[in-house]
Design an enzyme around this catalytic site. Structure first.
Site, PDB file in Angstrom:
ATOM      1  CE1 TYR A 151      32.717  39.506  33.441  1.00 17.30           C
ATOM      2  CE2 TYR A 151      34.886  40.444  33.875  1.00 17.30           C
ATOM      3  CZ  TYR A 151      33.514  40.466  34.042  1.00 17.30           C
ATOM      4  OH  TYR A 151      32.929  41.441  34.814  1.00 17.30           O
ATOM      5  N   GLY A 182      36.056  48.538  39.120  1.00 18.82           N
ATOM      6  CA  GLY A 182      37.121  47.594  39.410  1.00 18.82           C
ATOM      7  C   GLY A 182      36.605  46.548  40.376  1.00 18.82           C
TER       8      GLY A 182
END
Length: 252
Positions: A151, A182
């Site tokens: 990822y 985030g």
């Protein structure tokens, strides 16, 4: 000026919140996703505010992407803003225990999907010498964390592609930007943990995560700056988060 935005992954999370905010600000919308029912619901909701067209396709399928974009009616063919938002995380495993199907899904969606959509839309921006491309990255494209391997690699690729696009398209007066969030409270963890909703919930407990609307607000700000201004790279954390691995779960 009557702008048209093309948003991938528009049926949930950041894509949906961005579509809603753009509609409130009279930006015409081409909304893309895999879930026809959710696309129809969103079109019904936002058509009260602006002109909306939907396209159902999977960004991982290049032929589907091109066919869908070629099918756009005349009123929606002129794309001013491209939001490359579609993408997912699949699994959270060490590299030696990784699932190849998960790897393919992340690379095909996060990297190749972004390229397929961009390739289909960039030529018209080049021809006009005008346009804005905004790529949704991740802090995972800035630092690697345990078990994030593939990822993170896919989001590092988004970061590199964003920089490459900006260099190559500079001579064509096209603005290019990436936003790297985030922790955002979306369906992200449900997908990563493959429907294990209880595990997914724990990701966002004990602190206030970013909400999709927070990122949508930033996207709208970035794309509406005067044309000579290009905000090229933004990292956005919730206050409780200091890095990919440092999170204050006693921040409430």
């Amino acid at each position: 000026m009557n702008l048209t935005a093309f948003i991938t992954g528009a049926t949930s999370g950041i894509g949906k919140a961005t579509a809603q905010l753009f509609a409130q600000n009279n930006i015409n919308l081409v909304l893309c996703g895999r879930r026809a029912e959710k696309l129809a619901d969103l079109q019904k909701e936002l058509s009260k505010l602006t002109n909306v067209h939907t396209l159902q396709f999977d960004v991982r399928n290049q032929k589907e992407v091109q066919k869908a974009i070629d099918s756009l009616p005349e009123d929606f063919k002129h794309i001013d803003i491209l939001i490359n938002n579609a993408g997912n995380a699949h699994g959270l495993n060490s590299i030696q225990e990784g699932n190849i199907e998960d790897w393919d899904a992340m690379i095909d969606g996060n990297v190749k999907g972004l390229l397929y959509v961009s390739k289909a839309i960039i030529p018209q921006m080049v021809e006009r010498n005008n346009g804005f491309i905004l790529n949704i990255g991740s802090i995972a494209g800035k630092e690697v964390y345990p078990n994030g391997n593939v990822y993170c690699a896919s989001k590092f690729a988004v970061n590199a592609l964003n920089k490459g696009m900006r260099i190559d398209l500079n001579q064509h007066n096209i603005r290019v930007c990436a936003i790297h969030p985030g922790l955002v409270e979306t369906e992200f963890s449900d997908v990563r943990f493959k429907g294990d909703t209880e595990r997914a919930k724990t990701v966002y407990q004990g602190y206030k995560a970013l909400q999709p609307e927070d990122i949508a607000d930033i996207i709208h700000f970035v794309v509406t700056r005067p044309y000579h201004v290009n905000i090229e790279d933004l990292i956005v954390y919730p206050t409780a988060q200091a890095s990919a691995t440092i999170l204050n779960k006693n921040a409430n």
